[in-house]
Design a protein around this motif. Structure first.
Motif, short mmCIF file in Angstrom:
data_model
loop_
_atom_site.label_atom_id
_atom_site.label_comp_id
_atom_site.label_asym_id
_atom_site.label_seq_id
_atom_site.Cartn_x
_atom_site.Cartn_y
_atom_site.Cartn_z
N VAL A 155 -2.47 -2.55 4.10
CA VAL A 155 -1.00 -2.50 4.04
C VAL A 155 -0.51 -1.07 3.80
O VAL A 155 0.32 -0.80 2.93
N SER A 156 -1.04 -0.15 4.58
CA SER A 156 -0.74 1.26 4.41
C SER A 156 0.61 1.62 5.02
O SER A 156 1.09 0.94 5.93
N PRO A 157 1.25 2.68 4.55
CA PRO A 157 2.59 3.03 5.04
C PRO A 157 2.65 3.33 6.53
O PRO A 157 3.69 3.16 7.16
N ARG A 158 1.55 3.77 7.10
CA ARG A 158 1.54 4.09 8.54
C ARG A 158 0.75 3.05 9.35
O ARG A 158 0.49 3.25 10.54
N GLY A 159 0.39 1.97 8.71
CA GLY A 159 -0.45 0.98 9.37
C GLY A 159 0.32 0.02 10.27
O GLY A 159 1.54 0.15 10.46
N VAL A 160 -0.41 -0.95 10.80
CA VAL A 160 0.15 -1.93 11.71
C VAL A 160 1.28 -2.70 11.05
O VAL A 160 1.18 -3.10 9.88
N ARG A 161 2.35 -2.93 11.80
CA ARG A 161 3.48 -3.73 11.31
C ARG A 161 4.21 -4.31 12.50
O ARG A 161 4.83 -3.60 13.26
N GLY B 241 0.79 -1.22 0.00
CA GLY B 241 0.00 0.00 0.00
C GLY B 241 0.82 1.27 0.00
O GLY B 241 0.26 2.37 0.02
N GLY B 242 2.12 1.15 -0.02
CA GLY B 242 3.00 2.31 0.00
C GLY B 242 4.28 1.98 0.74
O GLY B 242 4.31 1.11 1.61
N VAL B 243 5.35 2.66 0.38
CA VAL B 243 6.66 2.33 0.94
C VAL B 243 6.87 3.02 2.27
O VAL B 243 6.26 4.05 2.58
N ARG B 244 7.75 2.43 3.07
CA ARG B 244 8.14 3.00 4.35
C ARG B 244 9.55 2.52 4.68
O ARG B 244 10.08 1.64 4.00
N ALA C 199 16.43 -2.76 10.26
CA ALA C 199 17.60 -3.58 10.00
C ALA C 199 17.30 -5.07 10.11
O ALA C 199 17.94 -5.89 9.45
N ARG C 200 16.32 -5.45 10.93
CA ARG C 200 16.01 -6.86 11.13
C ARG C 200 15.37 -7.51 9.90
O ARG C 200 15.28 -8.72 9.81
N VAL C 201 14.91 -6.70 8.96
CA VAL C 201 14.17 -7.19 7.80
C VAL C 201 15.10 -7.42 6.62
O VAL C 201 15.79 -6.50 6.17
N GLY C 202 15.12 -8.66 6.14
CA GLY C 202 15.97 -8.97 4.99
C GLY C 202 15.21 -9.14 3.70
O GLY C 202 15.81 -9.20 2.62
N ILE C 203 13.87 -9.22 3.77
CA ILE C 203 13.03 -9.42 2.59
C ILE C 203 11.96 -8.34 2.56
O ILE C 203 11.28 -8.09 3.56
N VAL C 204 11.79 -7.69 1.41
CA VAL C 204 10.79 -6.64 1.27
C VAL C 204 9.94 -6.93 0.04
O VAL C 204 10.47 -7.17 -1.06
N VAL C 205 8.62 -6.90 0.22
CA VAL C 205 7.68 -7.05 -0.90
C VAL C 205 7.10 -5.68 -1.19
O VAL C 205 6.53 -5.03 -0.30
N ARG C 206 7.24 -5.24 -2.43
CA ARG C 206 6.69 -3.95 -2.85
C ARG C 206 5.99 -4.09 -4.19
O ARG C 206 6.28 -4.99 -4.98
#
Length: 269
Positions: free
Chosen positions: A260-266, A54-57, A61-68
């Motif tokens: 899956v908004s940039p400011r949403g829950v993660r 829903g937008g990038v953010r 550092a703990r994240v090695g995989i990003v879906v965009r």
């Protein structure tokens, strides 16, 4: 006639050189990339994943995989998965698909829609139409590869279940094979999304994006096909806790808001 000593020696030297070269990897082969150079990079395990459709953010550092989304930029230094809606249309691309009416599934002259998301279903009924659609989606996956993505997630493999009986599972599988072929040719790994009972690894899918598998008790099916190469996305806290409890030792599990908004829950396990 007895050969001259010099000739015999030269032959022996040549023979020794050939034997030595035979033991050197790649010796005697033409210059250029190795056979593995274009092989897709496997989805890494032992790291967290972020799901940013829903937008990038910013990416921790703990994240090695990003879906965009395929229109977004990949993140340097991470394993990047490109989201492609392979079996349905995006709501903001209706003008594009109106110019290609023969590729959209219709009933009584009207597009058949996934009403929850406002997406039209693609018409997978004939081999000719599937080939035409594969050329469209293939352009998108090649663009993902050019932009620096490592893999592609093909969404809505199960669109036939919303087709009012117009599409079949076999037609969806036949189209999936074409998309996998083209993505692999572009050097991308391919992620299965939806239809967990398919055993998609047999078709050539390399990993899975298991959306709400904790909620619908589907995680075991994805594990049977892909082992540790699964990204699990949950949208409800109680499902997230269950999936973390059962799968976090092996999988990347993330809790997101449904938009899956940039400011949403993660959150991660």
């Amino acid at each position: 006639m007895t050969p001259r000593r010099g000739t015999t020696l030269g032959a022996l030297v040549l023979l020794v050189l050939l034997v030595l070269l035979a033991g050197v990897p790649g010796a005697g082969a033409a210059a250029g990339p190795s056979a593995d150079a274009d092989r897709p990079r496997a989805l890494p395990v032992g790291t967290d994943a972020d799901y940013q459709l829903g937008g990038v953010r910013a990416v921790p550092a703990r994240v090695g995989i990003v879906v965009r989304d395929r229109g977004a930029e990949p993140v340097p230094g991470r394993y990047n998965v490109c989201y492609v809606n392979g079996f349905q249309t995006q709501p903001d691309e209706r003008r594009f698909w109106r110019a290609r009416p023969g590729l959209v599934l219709r009933q009584d002259g009207r597009p058949v829609a996934d009403t929850e998301w406002g997406e039209w279903l693609l018409d997978l009924r004939t081999p000719a139409t599937r080939e035409r659609l594969a050329r469209v989606v293939g352009r998108w996956t090649r663009a993902c590869a050019r932009d620096g993505f490592d893999a592609v997630e093909l969404d809505n493999l199960d669109s036939f279940t919303r087709s009012r009986g117009l599409l079949t599972r076999g037609q969806a599988v036949a189209f999936a094979r074409l998309l996998i072929r083209d993505a692999h040719a572009a050097g991308l790994a391919v992620g299965q999304k939806n239809l967990p009972g398919l055993r998609g690894s047999r078709l050539g899918f390399d990993f899975a994006v298991a959306e709400e598998c904790g909620r619908y008790a589907e995680c075991r099916r994805y594990a049977a096909s892909y082992g540790r190469r699964v990204l699990a996305v949950e949208y409800r806290a109680r499902d997230f806790r269950r999936t973390c409890r059962n799968r976090a030792a092996a999988w990347a599990v993330v809790l997101r808001d449904r938009a899956v908004s940039p400011r949403g829950v993660r959150r991660w396990c």
